[in-house]
Scaffold this motif. Structure first.
Motif, short mmCIF file in Angstrom:
data_model
loop_
_atom_site.label_atom_id
_atom_site.label_comp_id
_atom_site.label_asym_id
_atom_site.label_seq_id
_atom_site.Cartn_x
_atom_site.Cartn_y
_atom_site.Cartn_z
N SER A 118 -41.59 -124.79 -109.64
CA SER A 118 -42.15 -126.13 -109.69
C SER A 118 -43.19 -126.19 -110.81
O SER A 118 -43.74 -125.18 -111.23
CB SER A 118 -42.80 -126.50 -108.35
OG SER A 118 -43.84 -125.59 -108.05
N LEU A 119 -43.45 -127.40 -111.30
CA LEU A 119 -44.40 -127.62 -112.38
C LEU A 119 -45.34 -128.76 -111.98
O LEU A 119 -45.14 -129.41 -110.96
CB LEU A 119 -43.66 -127.95 -113.68
CG LEU A 119 -42.67 -126.89 -114.18
CD1 LEU A 119 -41.77 -127.47 -115.26
CD2 LEU A 119 -43.40 -125.67 -114.69
N GLU A 120 -46.36 -128.99 -112.79
CA GLU A 120 -47.30 -130.06 -112.52
C GLU A 120 -47.14 -131.19 -113.54
O GLU A 120 -46.86 -130.95 -114.72
CB GLU A 120 -48.74 -129.55 -112.58
CG GLU A 120 -49.10 -128.57 -111.46
CD GLU A 120 -49.08 -129.21 -110.09
OE1 GLU A 120 -49.52 -130.38 -109.97
OE2 GLU A 120 -48.60 -128.56 -109.14
N HIS A 121 -47.29 -132.43 -113.06
CA HIS A 121 -47.24 -133.58 -113.95
C HIS A 121 -48.11 -134.69 -113.39
O HIS A 121 -47.85 -135.19 -112.29
CB HIS A 121 -45.80 -134.07 -114.12
CG HIS A 121 -45.69 -135.30 -114.98
ND1 HIS A 121 -45.84 -135.26 -116.34
CD2 HIS A 121 -45.45 -136.61 -114.65
CE1 HIS A 121 -45.71 -136.49 -116.83
NE2 HIS A 121 -45.47 -137.32 -115.82
N ARG A 122 -49.15 -135.04 -114.10
CA ARG A 122 -50.07 -136.13 -113.70
C ARG A 122 -50.55 -135.99 -112.26
O ARG A 122 -50.59 -136.94 -111.49
CB ARG A 122 -49.41 -137.49 -113.90
CG ARG A 122 -49.13 -137.83 -115.36
CD ARG A 122 -48.85 -139.31 -115.52
NE ARG A 122 -48.48 -139.68 -116.88
CZ ARG A 122 -49.35 -139.91 -117.87
NH1 ARG A 122 -50.64 -139.76 -117.65
NH2 ARG A 122 -48.92 -140.26 -119.07
N GLY A 123 -50.92 -134.77 -111.90
CA GLY A 123 -51.46 -134.55 -110.57
C GLY A 123 -50.43 -134.48 -109.46
O GLY A 123 -50.80 -134.41 -108.28
N THR A 124 -49.14 -134.51 -109.81
CA THR A 124 -48.09 -134.38 -108.81
C THR A 124 -47.23 -133.17 -109.11
O THR A 124 -47.26 -132.62 -110.21
CB THR A 124 -47.19 -135.64 -108.77
OG1 THR A 124 -46.54 -135.78 -110.05
CG2 THR A 124 -48.02 -136.88 -108.50
N ARG A 125 -46.46 -132.76 -108.12
CA ARG A 125 -45.62 -131.58 -108.29
C ARG A 125 -44.23 -131.98 -108.72
O ARG A 125 -43.60 -132.84 -108.12
CB ARG A 125 -45.55 -130.80 -106.96
CG ARG A 125 -44.69 -129.54 -107.03
CD ARG A 125 -44.92 -128.69 -105.79
NE ARG A 125 -44.50 -129.35 -104.58
CZ ARG A 125 -43.42 -129.00 -103.88
NH1 ARG A 125 -42.65 -128.01 -104.28
NH2 ARG A 125 -43.11 -129.65 -102.77
N GLY B 86 -41.20 -139.40 -109.49
CA GLY B 86 -41.59 -138.18 -110.19
C GLY B 86 -41.29 -138.29 -111.68
O GLY B 86 -41.44 -139.36 -112.28
#
Length: 245
Positions: free
Chosen positions: A51-58, A86
Motif C-alpha cells: 500500500s502507498l499514501e496519497h493525500r492522507g489516505t491509503r 482513491g
C-alpha cells in the motif's frame, strides 16, 4: 514493455504464489490490463504488493484490490458504484470488466476526486463518472446499481446504499471497527465472507483530509479530554494532578 512485464509478474504472484488472493479470471485479466503506474507515482514500485499514501489516505495494495473485486463479482455491463474513489485504480479495474461508462465513483475529498478523474482520463478510462459526495448517501441520480463497493469500514452497510441496489444486487464492504472482515451482502443479508481486512472508517463531511478545521470539533475534543480526566479515580487521578502542579 517494462511495465507490462511487471504487471504480468504481479498478477501471476497474486494468482499462484502463497497469497493466491485473485481467483476470478475477469479480475486477473483486468489487473493485467490496467496500468497501475498511471495511478501511483512510484515507478516500478507501482507493481509491488504494498500500500502507498496519497493525500492522507491509503492507496490499496494490489492484493487488496484483487480481493475486493473478486468479492464483488462484477459482470460485463453491470452498473457499479464505488464509494471511495482513491487514486482511481480499483475503479479502473472494474471499468475493464464492466465497461467504463458503467462505473460511477464518489469520494468525500474534493482533491482526491480531481486526482482520480485525472488519473482515469490519462489511463484511458475517461468515461468513468467520479463525483464529490458523502459516500454513505451514494449516488441516487444514477440508480439502481448492480454492484456497490465500499472502500471504507462500517458497522453496518449504509441504508441508502442498500436502497440503491437492484433486487438481488451485491454490496461489498469491510464490516466492523477494530476487528474487520470483508463481507458481501445481497438483499440485506451477508451471503459470503472474504477474510479479515483493515480499512479506515467511512467518513462524514468534515472529517476528510481536505476539510477546513471546525471550531466545534476543537471544542468537542477539549471537552471530551476534560471529561475523561475528571472520570479518573485513585492513584492515576492523583498523579495527573501532581504532574500538572
Amino acid at each position: 514493455m517494462e511495465f507490462a512485464a511487471l504487471r504480468e509478474e504481479m498478477v501471476d504472484s497474486l494468482e499462484h504464489d502463497t497469497k493466491a488472493v485473485v481467483r476470478a479470471r475477469p479480475t486477473a485479466r483486468a489487473m493485467r490490463d490496467v496500468p497501475r503506474h498511471e495511478f501511483v507515482d512510484a515507478g516500478r514500485r507501482a507493481y509491488t504488493d504494498q500500500s502507498l499514501e496519497h493525500r492522507g489516505t491509503r492507496v490499496l495494495a494490489p492484493s487488496t484490490v484483487g480481493r475486493l473485486v473478486d468479492a464483488l463479482a462484477p459482470e460485463e455491463g453491470d452498473d457499479v458504484l464505488v464509494v471511495g474513489a482513491g487514486v482511481g485504480y480499483t475503479v479502473a479495474v472494474l471499468a475493464e470488466i464492466v465497461g467504463a461508462a458503467h462505473v460511477h465513483a464518489v469520494d468525500i475529498d474534493r482533491r482526491v476526486v480531481y486526482d482520480a478523474r485525472s488519473n482515469l482520463a490519462d489511463a484511458g478510462y475517461g468515461d468513468v463518472l467520479v463525483d464529490c459526495r458523502d459516500g454513505a448517501r451514494g449516488l441516487p441520480e444514477y440508480t439502481p446499481f448492480d454492484r456497490v463497493l465500499v472502500e471504507a469500514a462500517a458497522v453496518d452497510p449504509p441504508a441508502a446504499l442498500l436502497d440503491q441496489l437492484v433486487e438481488g444486487g451485491r454490496l461489498v464492504y469491510p464490516e466492523g471497527t477494530t476487528d474487520q472482515r470483508l463481507v458481501a451482502v445481497e438483499d440485506g443479508e451477508v451471503v459470503s465472507v472474504h477474510g479479515p481486512v483493515m480499512f479506515a472508517p467511512l467518513l462524514v463531511d468534515g472529517e476528510q483530509a481536505s476539510a477546513v478545521e471546525r471550531n466545534r470539533t476543537v471544542r468537542e475534543d477539549r471537552e471530551r479530554a476534560a471529561q475523561e480526566a475528571e472520570s479518573r479515580r485513585g492513584w492515576e487521578h492523583d498523579w495527573i494532578d501532581w504532574d500538572r502542579a
